[in-house]
Design a protein around this motif. Structure first.
Motif, PDB file in Angstrom:
ATOM      1  N   UNK A 250     -17.135  -2.691  -7.419  1.00 46.18           N
ATOM      2  CA  UNK A 250     -16.692  -3.938  -6.798  1.00 46.18           C
ATOM      3  C   UNK A 250     -17.819  -4.910  -6.473  1.00 46.18           C
ATOM      4  N   UNK A 251     -19.067  -4.513  -6.704  1.00 46.46           N
ATOM      5  CA  UNK A 251     -20.209  -5.360  -6.359  1.00 46.46           C
ATOM      6  C   UNK A 251     -20.750  -6.131  -7.567  1.00 46.46           C
ATOM      7  N   UNK A 252     -20.645  -5.542  -8.727  1.00 44.54           N
ATOM      8  CA  UNK A 252     -21.332  -6.063  -9.921  1.00 44.54           C
ATOM      9  C   UNK A 252     -20.997  -7.515 -10.232  1.00 44.54           C
ATOM     10  N   UNK A 253     -19.714  -7.872 -10.232  1.00 40.60           N
ATOM     11  CA  UNK A 253     -19.328  -9.242 -10.598  1.00 40.60           C
ATOM     12  C   UNK A 253     -19.891 -10.261  -9.613  1.00 40.60           C
ATOM     13  N   UNK A 254     -19.906  -9.891  -8.317  1.00 36.22           N
ATOM     14  CA  UNK A 254     -20.451 -10.801  -7.308  1.00 36.22           C
ATOM     15  C   UNK A 254     -21.945 -11.028  -7.524  1.00 36.22           C
ATOM     16  N   UNK A 255     -22.659  -9.976  -7.910  1.00 33.59           N
ATOM     17  CA  UNK A 255     -24.096 -10.115  -8.188  1.00 33.59           C
ATOM     18  C   UNK A 255     -24.318 -11.062  -9.365  1.00 33.59           C
ATOM     19  N   UNK A 256     -23.621 -10.816 -10.457  1.00 31.23           N
ATOM     20  CA  UNK A 256     -23.794 -11.637 -11.659  1.00 31.23           C
ATOM     21  C   UNK A 256     -23.463 -13.095 -11.381  1.00 31.23           C
ATOM     22  N   UNK A 257     -22.358 -13.316 -10.663  1.00 28.45           N
ATOM     23  CA  UNK A 257     -21.936 -14.687 -10.386  1.00 28.45           C
ATOM     24  C   UNK A 257     -22.937 -15.406  -9.487  1.00 28.45           C
ATOM     25  N   UNK A 258     -23.397 -14.735  -8.435  1.00 28.51           N
ATOM     26  CA  UNK A 258     -24.292 -15.389  -7.477  1.00 28.51           C
ATOM     27  C   UNK A 258     -25.661 -15.658  -8.084  1.00 28.51           C
ATOM     28  N   UNK A 259     -26.147 -14.777  -8.939  1.00 32.24           N
ATOM     29  CA  UNK A 259     -27.422 -15.033  -9.636  1.00 32.24           C
ATOM     30  C   UNK A 259     -27.314 -16.306 -10.458  1.00 32.24           C
ATOM     31  N   UNK A 260     -26.225 -16.434 -11.228  1.00 29.38           N
ATOM     32  CA  UNK A 260     -26.028 -17.637 -12.047  1.00 29.38           C
ATOM     33  C   UNK A 260     -25.888 -18.875 -11.175  1.00 29.38           C
ATOM     34  N   UNK A 261     -25.196 -18.719 -10.036  1.00 29.30           N
ATOM     35  CA  UNK A 261     -24.996 -19.839  -9.119  1.00 29.30           C
ATOM     36  C   UNK A 261     -26.328 -20.305  -8.541  1.00 29.30           C
ATOM     37  N   UNK A 262     -27.174 -19.373  -8.116  1.00 29.81           N
ATOM     38  CA  UNK A 262     -28.462 -19.713  -7.511  1.00 29.81           C
ATOM     39  C   UNK A 262     -29.411 -20.381  -8.503  1.00 29.81           C
ATOM     40  N   UNK A 263     -29.190 -20.116  -9.773  1.00 33.96           N
ATOM     41  CA  UNK A 263     -30.060 -20.707 -10.794  1.00 33.96           C
ATOM     42  C   UNK A 263     -29.683 -22.140 -11.122  1.00 33.96           C
ATOM     43  N   UNK A 264     -28.475 -22.559 -10.769  1.00 39.76           N
ATOM     44  CA  UNK A 264     -28.056 -23.902 -11.163  1.00 39.76           C
ATOM     45  C   UNK A 264     -27.823 -24.863 -10.000  1.00 39.76           C
TER      46      UNK A 264
END
Length: 362
Positions: A250-264
Motif C-alpha cells: 500500500x506504500x509503493x504507489x504513494x512513493x512513486x507519485x510523490x517523487x514525480x510530484x516533487x520533481x515538477x
C-alpha cells in the motif's frame, strides 16, 4: 444479441437483489420474448434451465413463479459471528479484540476471516456466505474505487449484518462509520493552529468518492474561512495499483507519485495524506528527494488505520484517529442486539475521532 443465459442471469440478479422473492410470478414466455427480442423457444430453454436449478417452478393456474425453498434443503446457519476484513492485517487485531470483548461469554463464537488483500478470495468468501449465512457478520466495506460488490456477494436481506465504514448497494443493514465532515473540520483546525501557509492533499481516491469528499468539504470550509487557500487545485490524486494482489504494497504507489510530484512542482508547508499508508509513502518520497520531515515539509494523515507498527518504520506519525476500536465495539453491540431478536429500524452511527500529534508535523 440476448440469449437464454442473459434471461437466466437477469432473473437470478433480480432474485439476489430482492426485486423478485419466493412465490412471486415472473413474466410470461410471450412477455419475456418481447422484452428480450428472442424467440419463445429461447425463453422456454431459459426457464427450463432455471427450473433445473430450482430457481423457478410451474404452478398450475398461476404460471411460472420463483420457487419457494424446501426448508429441509436450506443449508443450516453457521453458529459463528464472522468478522471479515478484506485488507492487510495491520489493524485486524484491533477489530478482533474489540468484537471479542462484546461477544465473550455469549452463545456466539467470533471467527476472524482476513483476506490479506486477496480480493479474489474475498469475493469467493462473500459468495459462500450468500448461500450459507453465518449467524451474524461484521463487514468492513471496501471502497468502490477498489472493489465492486455484485448481487451474488451481498448478504441475504434478512441477514444479521453490521457494516463498518460504508454502505452496500441495494442493502439495508446497520452501519457504523466515522464522521468524515467533522474529521475535515478538526484537521482544518489543527492546520490553522500550526499557522501553515500552504496545504496539499494527496489521495488515491477518485474525485467525489464518499466519505473522503465530506472530509475535504469540512477541511476546505475551515481553511478558506481562515484565509488559507484550499480548493480542487490543492488536491492531487493518483491510481493505486499495488495495495491488493499476491504481494500487496500500500506504500509503493504513494512513493512513486510523490517523487514525480516533487520533481515538477514546489512542495507546500504541509502535505495531508488520505490515510496512514499514503502518509508513509509521502514521507519516504520526500526523504528520497532530499526534503526533511518536518523541517522542510510537514506530513499528517487524515485517517489512522494501520496500527502502531508504522511507528517502527518512520517517525511517530501525526494522524487523525478514526477510533476503529470504538467503531468495532459499537458494531459488535449492535450485532449482539440483532442476534437477540431486536428488530427495531436500521441504525446509522457516526463515531467522532481526534487528532493525534506526532513527530511529522512542526
Amino acid at each position: 444479441m440476448p440469449n437464454k443465459q442473459t434471461i437466466c442471469q437477469d432473473i437470478r440478479d433480480m432474485l439476489n437483489s430482492g426485486q423478485l422473492r419466493a412465490g412471486m410470478k415472473i413474466p410470461s414466455h410471450r412477455e419475456l420474448s418481447r422484452k428480450y427480442c428472442v424467440a419463445i423457444a429461447t425463453v422456454t430453454r431459459a426457464i427450463n434451465e432455471l427450473k433445473s436449478e430450482g430457481v423457478v417452478e410451474s404452478v398450475r393456474g398461476v404460471g411460472t413463479t420463483i420457487a419457494v425453498p424446501d426448508p429441509a434443503a436450506v443449508p443450516p446457519e453457521r453458529p459463528d459471528v464472522a468478522l471479515l476484513n478484506a485488507g492487510n492485517d495491520s489493524n485486524n487485531h484491533i477489530l478482533t479484540y474489540a468484537v471479542n470483548e462484546i461477544f465473550i461469554g455469549s452463545p456466539w463464537k467470533v471467527v476472524n476471516y482476513n483476506a490479506c488483500a486477496n480480493l479474489k478470495w474475498y469475493a469467493n468468501f462473500l459468495r459462500e456466505c450468500h448461500n450459507c449465512a453465518h449467524a451474524g457478520m461484521i463487514l468492513p466495506v471496501i471502497s468502490p474505487n477498489v472493489f465492486a460488490y455484485t448481487p451474488d456477494m451481498l448478504p441475504p436481506p434478512n441477514s444479521k449484518v453490521v457494516l463498518l465504514g460504508g454502505e452496500l448497494p441495494g442493502c439495508n443493514f446497520d452501519v457504523v462509520r466515522s464522521n468524515p465532515f467533522g474529521e475535515g473540520l478538526l484537521i482544518g483546525d489543527y492546520l490553522v493552529s500550526r499557522a501553515f501557509r500552504s496545504v496539499l492533499y494527496i489521495t488515491p481516491s477518485p474525485e467525489g468518492e464518499q466519505p473522503e469528499s465530506e472530509t475535504l468539504r469540512g477541511l476546505a470550509l475551515v481553511l478558506n474561512r481562515n484565509q488559507l487557500a484550499f480548493d480542487s487545485t490543492r488536491i492531487r490524486r493518483y491510481r493505486d495499483e499495488y495495495s491488493y494482489g499476491a504481494t500487496p504494497d500500500p506504500i509503493r504507489a504513494a512513493v512513486e507519485f510523490t517523487v514525480a510530484l516533487a520533481e515538477r512542482e514546489p512542495m507546500p508547508d504541509v502535505i495531508v495524506a488520505g490515510h496512514d499508508w499514503v502518509a508513509i509513502g509521502v514521507i519516504r518520497a520526500l526523504r528520497q528527494c532530499g526534503f526533511r520531515v518536518p523541517e522542510d515539509v510537514s506530513v499528517i494523515s487524515a485517517e489512522k488505520g494501520c496500527g502502531h507498527e508504522l511507528n517502527f518504520v518512520t517517525q511517530k506519525l501525526t494522524t487523525f484517529d478514526n477510533l476503529y476500536y470504538h467503531q468495532a465495539r459499537v458494531a459488535a453491540e449492535l450485532l449482539m442486539e440483532r442476534l437477540k431478536g431486536d428488530d427495531s429500524p436500521i441504525q446509522h452511527h457516526q463515531i467522532h475521532g481526534m487528532m493525534i500529534p506526532g513527530e511529522t508535523s512542526r
